[in-house]
Scaffold this motif. Structure first.
Motif, PDB file in Angstrom:
ATOM      1  N   LEU A  13       4.218   0.819  -6.030  1.00 52.14           N
ATOM      2  CA  LEU A  13       3.504   1.807  -5.101  1.00 52.14           C
ATOM      3  C   LEU A  13       3.771   3.068  -5.338  1.00 52.14           C
ATOM      4  O   LEU A  13       2.913   3.931  -4.867  1.00 52.14           O
ATOM      5  N   LYS A  50       1.304   6.175  -6.548  1.00 51.25           N
ATOM      6  CA  LYS A  50       0.187   5.626  -6.632  1.00 51.25           C
ATOM      7  C   LYS A  50      -0.626   6.412  -5.225  1.00 51.25           C
ATOM      8  O   LYS A  50       0.045   7.149  -4.369  1.00 51.25           O
ATOM      9  N   ALA A  51      -1.776   6.162  -5.171  1.00 52.33           N
ATOM     10  CA  ALA A  51      -2.795   6.769  -4.226  1.00 52.33           C
ATOM     11  C   ALA A  51      -2.024   6.361  -2.539  1.00 52.33           C
ATOM     12  O   ALA A  51      -2.088   7.176  -1.754  1.00 52.33           O
ATOM     13  N   ASP A  52      -1.655   5.166  -2.383  1.00 51.27           N
ATOM     14  CA  ASP A  52      -1.229   4.825  -1.133  1.00 51.27           C
ATOM     15  C   ASP A  52       0.368   5.015  -1.095  1.00 51.27           C
ATOM     16  O   ASP A  52       0.932   4.078  -0.843  1.00 51.27           O
ATOM     17  N   GLU A  53       0.568   6.465  -0.705  1.00 56.25           N
ATOM     18  CA  GLU A  53       1.901   6.591  -0.527  1.00 56.25           C
ATOM     19  C   GLU A  53       2.425   6.290   1.053  1.00 56.25           C
ATOM     20  O   GLU A  53       3.411   6.138   1.066  1.00 56.25           O
ATOM     21  N   MET A  77       1.716   3.641   2.304  1.00 58.99           N
ATOM     22  CA  MET A  77       2.341   2.141   2.186  1.00 58.99           C
ATOM     23  C   MET A  77       3.585   1.894   1.399  1.00 58.99           C
ATOM     24  O   MET A  77       4.395   1.321   2.225  1.00 58.99           O
ATOM     25  N   TYR A  78       3.680   3.114   0.734  1.00 59.63           N
ATOM     26  CA  TYR A  78       4.998   3.105  -0.206  1.00 59.63           C
ATOM     27  C   TYR A  78       6.225   3.487   0.893  1.00 59.63           C
ATOM     28  O   TYR A  78       7.164   2.678   1.073  1.00 59.63           O
TER      29      TYR A  78
END
Ligand code: G1P
Length: 309
Positions: free
Chosen positions: A76, A79-82, A84-85
């Motif tokens: 993660l 990637k785009a979904d920071e 969520m990380y």
């Protein structure tokens, strides 16, 4: 001051089979968040950062959920979904979570007894792992406030319909105020006739260390299990107990109908789902003509339905 919480989460989850055959009922998600994460969050929001989860056979997923997952984090990261990380990191760092395994399922009182070395001589909160309470003030915080006022064991209760008392532990006693009772009676899953009231134990407690002595004297009770309600009744001989009618809505995730209702209600509250999901529900009901049937009978949602298990 209450610093520690115990979350019993060892039960089989037989009311939710087959979904719970190979996964803990506490991991059943409400949309995308496992039930037990809401429970842990409630403890944290109530100022508790030391949590003991009483787990058992087949409950490893709970430990994994609150642990780091480096491979997933690497996947993660960047990637785009920071968001969520960051959420993955937050979950693994939510609180100081400890685990102890209940090797034999001998009931709720026995599960709590496993916490005695961890909580030692401090009072502590108990939050049942399959129950979520939605409230403005976290319900454990509400109980802590009462405990600090009276300095004794506090049981969170809620009013249930008379014909549903046999599903709960029920308390009876003398009214101290609108929401507080000086408890004199405690019965686990009584029949309607033998029930001292319609105040049901709601899965949230503040217990004093004295409970451990009572558990040692507790015999096997309803459903051939050692019931916490029975241990609390023994405690009454040595200590007074207060019950407090909680402010909030309780969701019992361990039964299928309540689980469905919870999912729908929580989805309707989520910004990204509220509008499309409400439209879907409306269209589905219209297509089936169910709304006419409901209007025809004139039944708004009753309290009884709210408590359907
Ligand atoms: C347990 C307790 C009961 C309480 C209930 C709340 O029962 O023994 O006193 O009212 O949780 O959910 P269970 O639901 O595990 O049968």
């Amino acid at each position: 001051m209450i610093r520690k919480a115990v979350i019993p989460a060892a039960g089989f989850g037989t009311r939710f089979l087959p979904a719970t055959k190979a996964q803990p009922k506490e991991m059943l998600p409400i949309i995308d968040t496992p039930t037990i994460q809401y429970v842990v969050q409630e403890a944290i929001d109530s100022g508790i950062d030391d949590i003991l989860i009483v787990s058992g056979k087949g409950k490893r997923a709970i430990e994994d959920h609150f642990d780091r997952n480096h491979e997933l984090e690497m996947e993660l990261e960047g990637k785009a979904d920071e968001a969520m990380y960051n959420e993955m990191l937050r979950i693994s760092d939510m609180a100081n979570i400890h685990y102890i395994r209940q090797k034999e399922l001998r009931g709720l009182a026995d599960a709590i007894y496993h916490a005695r070395l961890h909580t030692a001589d401090e009072p502590f909160a108990v939050l049942l792992g399959d129950t979520i309470v939605d409230s403005v003030i976290p319900v454990t915080q509400q109980l802590i406030d009462i405990h600090e006022q009276f300095g004794r064991t506090v049981i969170g209760v809620e009013i249930v319909p008379k014909d549903k008392v046999s599903r709960y532990g029920i308390v009876g006693g003398e009214q101290v105020s609108d929401s507080i009772l000086n408890v004199t009676e405690l019965v686990e899953k009584p029949s309607t006739e033998e029930s001292p009231s319609n105040l049901a134990i709601a899965g949230r407690y503040i217990l004093t260390p004295e409970i451990y002595k009572s558990i040692e004297q507790t015999e096997v009770g309803k459903n051939d299990e050692m019931q916490l309600t029975d241990a609390l009744r023994l405690l009454l001989r040595r200590e007074s107990i207060a019950s407090y009618t909680i402010e909030g809505k309780r969701y019992d995730i361990g039964n299928k109908l309540d689980y469905l209702k919870t999912t729908v209600e929580f989805a309707l509250r989520r910004k990204e789902f509220a509008e499309p999901f409400a439209r879907f529900l409306q269209e589905t009901l219209q297509a089936r003509g169910v709304d006419q049937a409901i209007t025809g009978k004139g039944t708004a949602q009753t309290i009884e339905e709210e408590h359907e298990r």
